[in-house]
Design a protein around this motif. Structure first.
Motif, PDB file in Angstrom:
ATOM      1  N   MET A  72       0.741  -1.242   0.058  1.00 57.74           N
ATOM      2  CA  MET A  72       0.024  -0.010  -0.202  1.00 57.74           C
ATOM      3  C   MET A  72       0.698   1.400   0.179  1.00 57.74           C
ATOM      4  N   GLU A  73       0.634   2.082  -0.895  1.00 52.97           N
ATOM      5  CA  GLU A  73       1.148   3.500  -1.012  1.00 52.97           C
ATOM      6  C   GLU A  73       0.134   4.586  -0.674  1.00 52.97           C
ATOM      7  N   ALA A  74       0.463   5.470   0.122  1.00 53.60           N
ATOM      8  CA  ALA A  74      -0.422   6.493   0.593  1.00 53.60           C
ATOM      9  C   ALA A  74       0.043   8.130   0.083  1.00 53.60           C
ATOM     10  N   VAL A  75      -0.816   8.819  -0.094  1.00 56.95           N
ATOM     11  CA  VAL A  75      -0.440  10.333  -0.516  1.00 56.95           C
ATOM     12  C   VAL A  75      -1.430  11.283   0.548  1.00 56.95           C
ATOM     13  N   VAL A  76      -1.027  11.877   1.391  1.00 51.64           N
ATOM     14  CA  VAL A  76      -1.813  12.851   1.955  1.00 51.64           C
ATOM     15  C   VAL A  76      -1.541  14.344   1.558  1.00 51.64           C
ATOM     16  N   ASN A  77      -2.733  14.764   1.451  1.00 56.82           N
ATOM     17  CA  ASN A  77      -2.676  16.474   0.959  1.00 56.82           C
ATOM     18  C   ASN A  77      -4.216  16.948   0.902  1.00 56.82           C
ATOM     19  N   GLN A  78      -4.426  18.268   0.369  1.00 58.05           N
ATOM     20  CA  GLN A  78      -5.630  18.821   0.286  1.00 58.05           C
ATOM     21  C   GLN A  78      -6.611  18.023  -0.567  1.00 58.05           C
ATOM     22  N   SER A  79      -8.002  18.004  -0.187  1.00 54.51           N
ATOM     23  CA  SER A  79      -8.885  17.298  -1.012  1.00 54.51           C
ATOM     24  C   SER A  79      -8.633  17.444  -2.517  1.00 54.51           C
ATOM     25  N   GLY A  80      -8.644  18.901  -2.964  1.00 51.84           N
ATOM     26  CA  GLY A  80      -8.601  19.158  -4.283  1.00 51.84           C
ATOM     27  C   GLY A  80      -7.374  18.658  -5.038  1.00 51.84           C
ATOM     28  N   THR A  81      -6.304  18.327  -4.353  1.00 49.52           N
ATOM     29  CA  THR A  81      -4.999  17.764  -4.843  1.00 49.52           C
ATOM     30  C   THR A  81      -5.153  16.281  -5.166  1.00 49.52           C
ATOM     31  N   ILE A  82      -5.939  15.546  -4.139  1.00 50.54           N
ATOM     32  CA  ILE A  82      -6.414  14.250  -4.119  1.00 50.54           C
ATOM     33  C   ILE A  82      -6.903  14.018  -5.308  1.00 50.54           C
ATOM     34  N   GLU A  83      -8.137  14.728  -5.524  1.00 51.47           N
ATOM     35  CA  GLU A  83      -9.109  14.659  -6.806  1.00 51.47           C
ATOM     36  C   GLU A  83      -7.955  14.875  -7.928  1.00 51.47           C
ATOM     37  N   ARG A  84      -7.275  15.614  -8.046  1.00 53.05           N
ATOM     38  CA  ARG A  84      -6.416  16.068  -9.011  1.00 53.05           C
ATOM     39  C   ARG A  84      -5.433  14.486  -9.423  1.00 53.05           C
ATOM     40  N   LEU A  85      -4.879  14.157  -8.452  1.00 55.26           N
ATOM     41  CA  LEU A  85      -4.205  13.049  -8.640  1.00 55.26           C
ATOM     42  C   LEU A  85      -4.874  11.628  -9.026  1.00 55.26           C
ATOM     43  N   LEU A  86      -6.149  11.704  -8.642  1.00 50.76           N
ATOM     44  CA  LEU A  86      -7.106  10.582  -9.031  1.00 50.76           C
ATOM     45  C   LEU A  86      -7.374  10.709 -10.698  1.00 50.76           C
ATOM     46  N   LEU A  87      -7.667  12.134 -11.112  1.00 51.67           N
ATOM     47  CA  LEU A  87      -7.870  12.149 -12.406  1.00 51.67           C
ATOM     48  C   LEU A  87      -6.685  11.687 -13.338  1.00 51.67           C
ATOM     49  N   GLU A  88      -5.535  11.921 -12.632  1.00 54.82           N
ATOM     50  CA  GLU A  88      -4.325  11.893 -13.623  1.00 54.82           C
ATOM     51  C   GLU A  88      -3.715  10.473 -13.404  1.00 54.82           C
ATOM     52  N   ASN A  89      -4.531   9.555 -12.534  1.00 53.38           N
ATOM     53  CA  ASN A  89      -4.401   8.031 -12.339  1.00 53.38           C
ATOM     54  C   ASN A  89      -2.925   8.118 -11.805  1.00 53.38           C
ATOM     55  N   GLU A  90      -2.608   9.052 -10.795  1.00 57.71           N
ATOM     56  CA  GLU A  90      -1.448   9.019  -9.941  1.00 57.71           C
ATOM     57  C   GLU A  90      -1.705   8.001  -8.692  1.00 57.71           C
ATOM     58  N   ILE A  91      -3.154   8.050  -8.326  1.00 54.95           N
ATOM     59  CA  ILE A  91      -3.700   7.214  -7.224  1.00 54.95           C
ATOM     60  C   ILE A  91      -4.954   6.394  -7.684  1.00 54.95           C
ATOM     61  N   ASP A  92      -5.319   5.234  -7.048  1.00 57.11           N
ATOM     62  CA  ASP A  92      -6.364   4.371  -7.294  1.00 57.11           C
ATOM     63  C   ASP A  92      -7.505   4.792  -6.738  1.00 57.11           C
ATOM     64  N   LEU A  93      -7.606   5.048  -5.526  1.00 56.40           N
ATOM     65  CA  LEU A  93      -8.526   5.470  -4.596  1.00 56.40           C
ATOM     66  C   LEU A  93      -8.322   6.661  -3.739  1.00 56.40           C
ATOM     67  N   GLY A  94      -9.438   7.570  -3.485  1.00 54.89           N
ATOM     68  CA  GLY A  94      -9.309   8.753  -2.615  1.00 54.89           C
ATOM     69  C   GLY A  94     -10.026   8.761  -1.601  1.00 54.89           C
ATOM     70  N   LEU A  95      -9.865   9.478  -0.631  1.00 57.75           N
ATOM     71  CA  LEU A  95     -10.483   9.657   0.811  1.00 57.75           C
ATOM     72  C   LEU A  95     -10.368  11.166   1.109  1.00 57.75           C
ATOM     73  N   ILE A  96     -11.798  11.790   0.661  1.00 64.18           N
ATOM     74  CA  ILE A  96     -11.767  13.108   0.848  1.00 64.18           C
ATOM     75  C   ILE A  96     -12.974  13.809   1.726  1.00 64.18           C
ATOM     76  N   GLU A  97     -12.738  15.107   1.969  1.00 61.37           N
ATOM     77  CA  GLU A  97     -13.786  15.768   2.892  1.00 61.37           C
ATOM     78  C   GLU A  97     -14.582  16.597   2.289  1.00 61.37           C
ATOM     79  N   ASN A  98     -14.711  16.747   0.975  1.00 60.21           N
ATOM     80  CA  ASN A  98     -16.032  17.264   0.324  1.00 60.21           C
ATOM     81  C   ASN A  98     -16.459  16.362  -1.022  1.00 60.21           C
ATOM     82  N   GLN A  99     -17.420  17.090  -1.666  1.00 58.08           N
ATOM     83  CA  GLN A  99     -17.768  16.534  -2.848  1.00 58.08           C
ATOM     84  C   GLN A  99     -16.705  16.695  -3.749  1.00 58.08           C
ATOM     85  N   PRO A 100     -16.626  15.727  -4.941  1.00 58.30           N
ATOM     86  CA  PRO A 100     -15.544  16.020  -6.022  1.00 58.30           C
ATOM     87  C   PRO A 100     -16.168  16.926  -7.113  1.00 58.30           C
ATOM     88  N   SER A 101     -15.349  17.669  -7.392  1.00 60.89           N
ATOM     89  CA  SER A 101     -15.745  18.681  -8.748  1.00 60.89           C
ATOM     90  C   SER A 101     -15.938  18.312 -10.022  1.00 60.89           C
TER      91      SER A 101
END
Length: 312
Positions: A120-149
Motif C-alpha cells: 500500500m502506498e499513501a499520499v496525504v494532501n488537500q482534497s483538491g490535490t487528491i482529486e487531481r491525482l485521481l484524475l491523472e491516475n497517480e492514485i487508485d482511490l481517494g478519501l476526501i472531505e468534500n464532494q468531487p468537482s
C-alpha cells in the motif's frame, strides 16, 4: 485508433511536449507528431495548441485524456497480472489531511494485517490535490472531505464529520450554547489555507450568512491554529476529528454552534477505473469504519465506567 495512439497521447499530455514524450517513449519525434495528427483526424478534434515552445491541451484533449489514461492503466494492469502473477499488487491511496491524520493510518494497518502480501502506498494532501491525482491516475482511490468537482469522479460517503467552533479557555463564548457564526466573526479569525476542504465549507457558510471575514491567520497547519487559539490570538472553526484531543485536554474550549456544520467524508474513484478485488475490499473496510469506531467507543466507555452496576 489503437492502444499505441492512446499511450503516445497520454505521454504528450503529461509532458506538455512532443519532444519529451518522444524521449520518454524512445520514439522518433516525427513519429509522435504523426500519431497525434492521426488521432485528431480520427476524432475530428484539435487536441493541442502550440504557444511559444510549449503545447497546451484543448478542452477536447482534456476530455479524451480522462478516458485514455485509465484505459492505458487498465491494459498495463492486465498485462502485469497475467504475465507476472507472482508480483506484489500495489494499491495507491490518497487522503485529505484530516482523514490522512486520523482515519487512514487505522485503515491501512487493518488492511495490511489482513493482506500482508499487498503493498500500500499513501499520499496525504488537500482534497483538491487528491482529486487531481485521481484524475491523472497517480492514485487508485481517494478519501476526501468534500464532494468531487469533476463529473469523471464517483463518490461514496463513508463517514460523517462536523466542523466545530473553538475558542480560548477564558473566552466569553467558551462552553456557550446556541452560538451563531456572526458572534464568532466578531473575533480575530484563525483559518486554514484557501483550497482546503474545511476552509471551502467555512467560506460557504460565511457567504450564506452574508458575513465578511478577513483572517487574522491563515495556516496549512491545524496545530498552529489550535495553538494560536489557545494563546488567545483568536477563534477558529475546524474539523472535530482534528481538535478532539485538544478539546478533551482542555487546551481550547468549544463554542456550540446553533447550526452545526456537518459534512460527509467520501471515498472517490475515477468512473473509468478498473477496481480490483483488493481495492473493493479496501473500500468495504472504509464503509465498515464507522461500525468499528462505534464498537471501540462503546468498549472504551465500559472500561472507564468505575461501577457498571450503577448505570440506570
Amino acid at each position: 485508433m489503437t492502444l499505441r495512439h492512446m499511450k503516445i497521447f497520454v505521454s504528450v499530455y503529461q509532458n506538455s511536449s512532443i519532444t519529451k514524450a518522444a524521449k520518454e517513449l524512445h520514439l522518433a519525434q516525427p513519429s509522435v507528431s504523426v500519431t497525434i495528427k492521426e488521432l485528431e483526424e480520427y476524432y475530428g478534434q484539435h487536441f493541442f495548441e502550440r504557444i511559444g515552445r510549449r503545447i497546451y491541451p484543448t478542452a477536447a484533449a482534456k476530455e479524451f485524456y480522462g478516458y485514455a489514461v485509465h484505459i492505458v492503466s487498465m491494459f498495463e494492469a492486465m498485462e502485469k497480472e497475467l504475465k507476472n502473477g507472482d508480483e506484489i499488487e500495489t494499491i495507491r491511496v490518497g487522503a485529505s489531511i484530516t482523514i490522512g491524520t486520523h482515519i487512514l493510518p487505522s485503515l491501512m494497518k487493518e488492511f495490511q494485517e489482513q493482506f500482508p502480501e499487498i503493498r500500500m502506498e499513501a499520499v496525504v494532501n488537500q482534497s483538491g490535490t487528491i482529486e487531481r491525482l485521481l484524475l491523472e491516475n497517480e492514485i487508485d482511490l481517494g478519501l476526501i472531505e468534500n464532494q468531487p468537482s469533476s463529473d469523471s469522479v464517483c463518490a461514496v460517503p463513508f463517514l460523517e464529520d462536523s466542523l466545530v467552533a473553538i475558542v480560548p479557555a477564558e473566552h466569553p463564548l467558551a462552553g456557550k450554547c446556541d452560538v451563531i457564526l456572526r458572534e464568532m466573526a466578531e473575533n480575530p479569525f484563525l483559518m486554514r489555507e484557501k483550497g482546503s476542504a474545511g476552509r471551502e465549507i467555512l467560506d460557504a457558510c460565511f457567504d450564506m450568512e452574508q458575513i465578511t471575514v478577513h483572517p487574522a491567520w491563515e495556516s496549512s497547519s491545524t496545530q498552529a491554529i489550535v495553538q494560536g487559539v489557545a494563546k488567545g490570538l483568536g477563534v477558529a472553526v475546524l474539523p472535530y476529528l482534528l481538535v478532539k484531543r485538544d478539546l478533551e485536554q482542555g487546551l481550547v474550549c468549544q463554542a456550540f454552534l446553533r447550526r452545526p456544520i456537518e459534512r460527509k467524508l467520501n471515498i472517490i474513484y475515477h468512473k473509468s477505473k478498473y477496481i480490483t478485488r483488493s481495492m473493493q475490499t479496501f473500500v468495504s473496510m472504509c464503509l465498515d469504519y464507522r461500525t468499528h469506531q462505534t464498537k471501540e467507543e462503546q468498549h472504551d466507555g465500559r472500561d472507564k465506567d468505575p461501577d457498571p452496576d450503577s448505570r440506570s
